[in-house]
Design an enzyme around this catalytic site. Structure first.
Site, mmCIF file in Angstrom:
data_model
loop_
_atom_site.group_PDB
_atom_site.id
_atom_site.type_symbol
_atom_site.label_atom_id
_atom_site.label_comp_id
_atom_site.label_asym_id
_atom_site.label_seq_id
_atom_site.Cartn_x
_atom_site.Cartn_y
_atom_site.Cartn_z
ATOM 1 N N SER A 105 1.714 -7.553 -0.451
ATOM 2 C CA SER A 105 2.507 -8.526 0.311
ATOM 3 C C SER A 105 1.898 -9.926 0.306
ATOM 4 O O SER A 105 2.583 -10.889 0.632
ATOM 5 C CB SER A 105 2.747 -8.046 1.742
ATOM 6 O OG SER A 105 1.551 -7.961 2.460
ATOM 7 N N THR A 159 1.408 -4.311 4.377
ATOM 8 C CA THR A 159 1.208 -4.634 5.795
ATOM 9 C C THR A 159 0.600 -6.022 6.013
ATOM 10 O O THR A 159 0.733 -6.589 7.095
ATOM 11 C CB THR A 159 0.291 -3.587 6.471
ATOM 12 O OG1 THR A 159 -0.936 -3.512 5.738
ATOM 13 C CG2 THR A 159 0.961 -2.232 6.509
ATOM 14 N N ASP A 160 -0.054 -6.587 4.995
ATOM 15 C CA ASP A 160 -0.814 -7.827 5.219
ATOM 16 C C ASP A 160 0.061 -8.979 5.728
ATOM 17 O O ASP A 160 -0.350 -9.720 6.616
ATOM 18 C CB ASP A 160 -1.540 -8.259 3.936
ATOM 19 C CG ASP A 160 -2.760 -7.391 3.648
ATOM 20 O OD1 ASP A 160 -3.041 -6.482 4.454
ATOM 21 O OD2 ASP A 160 -3.414 -7.614 2.623
ATOM 22 N N THR A 209 0.824 -1.211 0.000
ATOM 23 C CA THR A 209 0.000 0.000 0.000
ATOM 24 C C THR A 209 0.856 1.258 0.000
ATOM 25 O O THR A 209 0.510 2.263 -0.626
ATOM 26 C CB THR A 209 -0.935 -0.019 1.231
ATOM 27 O OG1 THR A 209 -1.782 -1.152 1.130
ATOM 28 C CG2 THR A 209 -1.779 1.227 1.316
#
Ligand SMILES: *[C@@H]1O[C@H](CO)[C@@H](O)[C@H](O)[C@H]1NC(C)=O
Ligand SMILES: *[C@@H]1O[C@H](CO)[C@@H](O)[C@H](O)[C@H]1NC(C)=O
Ligand SMILES: *[C@@H]1O[C@H](CO)[C@@H](O)[C@H](O)[C@H]1NC(C)=O
Length: 362
Positions: free
Chosen positions: A89, A122-123, A43
């Protein structure tokens, strides 16, 4: 610093979108340290259709674009970068993690660099952070940064997170703290921290273990002196070059009426060399499922780790059936990486048990 041929080769395998592999910048300020940034996408490198778009955007910026957007980074460090990948990710895997590992190891082993920064979606950031923390044994800091809002958002969080990540990587205060995560002013442990919220800016936390520190204005405030977490274990993966060398470990999730045959499929059809169970409560599985798990264990002798589907807490060694292994305080996704590293390193069942019991309160 030149890149080794092995690293260049593995990077050229990992990178898919033709972005520049390495950009070496002219030294701008000889009184500042060098920091190398590794870009992977996410992101933080995404564009949306409007300032209010905070979902449904796509990766479109290189790590160079991210650096250009924050001119004040030049006050903190001399920067260069490597674009390891440029994807969300969820699309990252060991094909990317291996060259990322080697790239960071090479940079930190060189006197030229004070630290490294990784920009990342971030995932699955917590998985990469955990892998790097266990496989890079350096006093120098590694700081992972991401963003919850795309770069085009009216109040994008990426630029500040990148600025704080570079500040951490450039600071002597950060030494001896392993892999860290910085988001929303909070400095978190790559070993413990997990993504807690699918959407909000303050998503990274370890509720039980806490944060390592905070950014107050431009100051890095650490709450504790440098220390390794209980259960931290170093794995030497310097010879690891191909993702196929990492043994397959599959995570199964507990629910009422769960199909006890899932483990059979995972092991017999998909070739799992280890299983992690996201069990209910303190790692429990259904009674019929336990019977099938035991049969699989007796037939294949593979490690079966009981973790938990709850957001937090521990699976003590004694709470798992006696043939199985409790994950301690590790969630399923971190347990999977720890088990893969144990299996890659050729550990026996007893050694694996010892490694996991270290994560149970030390
Ligand atoms: C170099 O960095 C130092 C420390 O941030 C700063 O005081 C100095 O003004 C910088 N010099 C130049 C030429 O930018
Ligand atoms: C990782 O993902 C890439 C696509 O981005 C794929 O080509 C590669 O085979 C995957 N590697 C593994 C080990 O799954
Ligand atoms: C890596 O490979 C070298 C050369 O074969 C060997 O000497 C060394 O022990 C290996 N290191 C590890 C950690 O397996």
């Amino acid at each position: 610093m030149r890149l080794s041929n092995t690293l260049l080769l593995s990077l050229s395998v990992a990178i898919s979108n033709g972005a520049p592999l390495l950009e070496i910048r002219e030294e701008k300020n000889s009184s500042l340290p060098y920091v190398r940034i590794f870009g992977t996408g996410g992101t933080i490198a995404s564009r949306g259709s409007s300032g209010a778009t905070t979902a449904g955007y796509s990766v479109g910026l290189t790590v160079d674009d991210l650096i250009q957007a924050v001119p004040s980074l030049a006050d903190k460090a001399n920067l260069d970068y490597i674009q390891v990948a440029n994807v969300g990710s969820n699309s990252l895997n060991y094909t990317h993690l291996i060259p990322l590992h080697h790239g960071i190891s090479e940079a930190l082993a060189s006197d030229d660099y004070a630290g490294a920064v990784v920009t990342h979606g971030t995932d699955t950031l917590e998985e990469t952070a955990f892998f790097l923390d266990l496989t890079i044994n350096s006093e120098k800091p590694i700081c992972m940064v991401g963003a919850m809002r795309p770069a085009t958002a009216t109040s994008a969080d990426g630029p500040m997170n990148l600025y704080q990540g570079v500040s951490i990587a450039a600071s002597e205060k950060s030494q001896g703290r392993g892999t860290m995560i910085v988001l929303n002013d909070r400095i978190a442990s790559g070993f413990w921290t997990t993504k807690m919220n699918a959407n909000s800016l303050n998503t990274f936390a370890a509720d039980e273990q806490g944060y390592l520190g905070y950014f107050s204005n431009d100051d890095i405030e650490f709450y504790y002196p440098p220390v390794k977490p209980n259960g931290w274990h170093y794995f030497d993966v310097s010879n690891l070059t191909d993702a196929s060398e990492v043994p397959e470990v599959i995570i199964l999730y507990s629910y009422q009426n769960l199909n006890p045959q899932l483990i059979v499929k995972a092991v017999k059809d998909l070739g799992a060399k280890g299983i992690v169970l996201a069990g209910s409560g303190a790692g429990s599985w259904t009674a019929t499922g336990d019977i099938v798990n035991r049969q699989i264990f007796e037939e294949y002798g593979i490690p079966i780790v009981h973790s938990r589907r709850t957001a937090d807490g521990t699976v003590p060694p004694d709470d798992a059936p006696e043939y199985a292994i409790g994950s301690g305080y590790l969630n399923p996704q971190k347990s999977r990486i720890l088990l893969q590293l144990c299996l890659y390193s050729g550990y026996s069942m007893d050694q694996i048990r010892t490694v996991f019991s270290g994560v149970y309160g030390g």
